[in-house]
Design a protein around this motif. Structure first.
Motif, PDB file in Angstrom:
ATOM      1  N   LEU A  36      32.136  42.032  31.989  1.00 16.18           N
ATOM      2  CA  LEU A  36      32.018  43.622  32.543  1.00 16.18           C
ATOM      3  C   LEU A  36      30.634  43.930  32.326  1.00 16.18           C
ATOM      4  CD1 LEU A  36      31.964  45.229  30.205  1.00 16.18           C
ATOM      5  CD2 LEU A  36      33.843  44.830  29.214  1.00 16.18           C
ATOM      6  N   MET A  72      30.371  46.859  16.756  1.00 17.77           N
ATOM      7  CA  MET A  72      32.250  46.904  17.380  1.00 17.77           C
ATOM      8  C   MET A  72      32.503  49.015  17.288  1.00 17.77           C
ATOM      9  SD  MET A  72      32.301  44.989  19.473  1.00 17.77           S
ATOM     10  CE  MET A  72      34.274  44.911  20.407  1.00 17.77           C
ATOM     11  N   CYS A 118      30.112  39.746  22.773  1.00 15.96           N
ATOM     12  CA  CYS A 118      28.510  40.516  23.054  1.00 15.96           C
ATOM     13  C   CYS A 118      27.807  40.580  21.477  1.00 15.96           C
ATOM     14  CB  CYS A 118      29.172  42.182  23.296  1.00 15.96           C
ATOM     15  SG  CYS A 118      29.826  42.758  22.809  1.00 15.96           S
ATOM     16  N   CYS A 162      36.909  45.290  28.854  1.00 17.31           N
ATOM     17  CA  CYS A 162      37.034  44.995  27.316  1.00 17.31           C
ATOM     18  C   CYS A 162      38.103  44.633  26.874  1.00 17.31           C
ATOM     19  CB  CYS A 162      36.053  46.002  27.201  1.00 17.31           C
ATOM     20  SG  CYS A 162      35.378  45.556  25.645  1.00 17.31           S
ATOM     21  N   THR A 163      38.262  43.150  26.134  1.00 15.35           N
ATOM     22  CA  THR A 163      39.483  43.169  25.279  1.00 15.35           C
ATOM     23  C   THR A 163      38.602  42.808  24.016  1.00 15.35           C
ATOM     24  OG1 THR A 163      38.186  40.483  25.764  1.00 15.35           O
ATOM     25  CG2 THR A 163      39.184  41.207  27.389  1.00 15.35           C
ATOM     26  N   TYR A 164      37.644  43.795  23.530  1.00 14.75           N
ATOM     27  CA  TYR A 164      37.175  43.904  22.006  1.00 14.75           C
ATOM     28  C   TYR A 164      37.174  42.765  21.603  1.00 14.75           C
ATOM     29  CZ  TYR A 164      39.138  48.414  24.224  1.00 14.75           C
ATOM     30  OH  TYR A 164      39.277  49.822  24.848  1.00 14.75           O
ATOM     31  N   CYS A 165      37.032  41.402  21.849  1.00 11.05           N
ATOM     32  CA  CYS A 165      36.538  40.377  21.382  1.00 11.05           C
ATOM     33  C   CYS A 165      35.369  40.546  20.710  1.00 11.05           C
ATOM     34  CB  CYS A 165      36.539  39.636  22.346  1.00 11.05           C
ATOM     35  SG  CYS A 165      34.819  39.039  23.107  1.00 11.05           S
ATOM     36  N   GLY A 166      34.608  41.004  20.957  1.00 17.38           N
ATOM     37  CA  GLY A 166      33.434  41.295  19.770  1.00 17.38           C
ATOM     38  C   GLY A 166      32.077  39.986  20.705  1.00 17.38           C
ATOM     39  N   CYS A 183      30.037  37.271  27.346  1.00 17.85           N
ATOM     40  CA  CYS A 183      31.291  38.819  28.209  1.00 17.85           C
ATOM     41  C   CYS A 183      32.371  37.646  28.434  1.00 17.85           C
ATOM     42  CB  CYS A 183      31.052  39.604  28.494  1.00 17.85           C
ATOM     43  SG  CYS A 183      32.124  41.021  28.836  1.00 17.85           S
ATOM     44  N   PRO A 184      33.391  37.534  28.344  1.00 20.33           N
ATOM     45  CA  PRO A 184      34.599  37.293  28.879  1.00 20.33           C
ATOM     46  C   PRO A 184      35.130  37.494  29.985  1.00 20.33           C
ATOM     47  CG  PRO A 184      35.776  37.434  26.660  1.00 20.33           C
ATOM     48  CD  PRO A 184      33.683  38.301  26.794  1.00 20.33           C
TER      49      PRO A 184
HETATM   50  S1  SF4 Z   1      34.141  43.045  23.315  1.00 18.45           S
HETATM   51 FE1  SF4 Z   1      31.935  42.386  24.747  1.00 18.45          FE
HETATM   52  S2  SF4 Z   1      32.454  40.509  25.211  1.00 18.45           S
HETATM   53 FE2  SF4 Z   1      34.270  41.645  24.249  1.00 18.45          FE
HETATM   54  S3  SF4 Z   1      34.915  42.176  26.783  1.00 18.45           S
HETATM   55 FE3  SF4 Z   1      34.599  43.742  25.269  1.00 18.45          FE
HETATM   56  S4  SF4 Z   1      31.686  43.745  26.183  1.00 18.45           S
HETATM   57 FE4  SF4 Z   1      32.656  41.786  27.112  1.00 18.45          FE
END
Ligand code: SF4
Ligand code: SF4
Length: 149
Positions: free
Chosen positions: A60, A96, A85, A79-83, A56-57
């Motif tokens: 969190l 997601m 995880c 969360c940056t919703y990068c996906g 997780c960048p």
């Molecule tokens: S999508 Fe997952 S990996 Fe990305 S910031 Fe949110 S919790 Fe962390």
């Protein structure tokens, strides 16, 4: 200058409303399958490996061990919703969702906590969750062999 601004205003008035009236008007357009919204965690699938926390960048995801109990907390405000995880989870325990209306003033709305019982190893003391993916693979392998697949 004044005339060009007046012309611009007239063009805009003629065009009328060009934006959606949501949330007072019709429903918003649903996002596509590709959309990455709020994460959902399936605690039944999670094996507590910590892979999601490692990648997780936003850092969190916090993991705390309390005896045989592993507590995994997700502080989704960051969360940056990068996906990442969901991508690395070996058990597909993270998905997601397409949920994007996440504005809130309640911390709990953006917080997930899971608790797992992890069996400690008799030799090294490290925790693991029975049955392991290897156990599952062995069982599936034996079942497939016995069924002639
Ligand atoms: S999508 Fe997952 S990996 Fe990305 S910031 Fe949110 S919790 Fe962390
Ligand atoms: S990567 Fe998946 S299985 Fe591993 S701790 Fe995270 S949610 Fe659980």
């Amino acid at each position: 200058m004044f005339m060009s601004k007046l012309k611009e205003a007239l063009i805009c008035l003629k065009a009328g409303r060009v934006t959606a009236a949501f949330p007072l008007g019709p429903e918003p357009h649903p996002p596509g399958d590709w959309y990455r919204g709020k994460i959902a965690v399936d605690v039944e699938k999670c094996i507590g490996c910590g892979g999601c926390a490692n990648v997780c960048p936003a850092r969190l995801i916090e993991i705390t061990d309390d005896g045989p109990q592993r507590i995994i907390e997700y502080f989704l405000k960051r969360c940056t919703y990068c996906g990442r995880c969901a991508e690395v989870c070996p058990e597909d325990a993270i998905a997601m969702t397409r949920e994007y209306q996440l504005a809130t003033n309640l911390n709990d709305d953006l917080y997930i906590r899971t608790e797992l019982y992890m069996g400690p190893c008799g030799r090294c003391g490290r925790c693991f969750k029975p049955a392991s993916p290897l156990d599952k693979m062995m069982v599936t392998g034996f079942r497939n062999q016995s069924e002639g697949k």
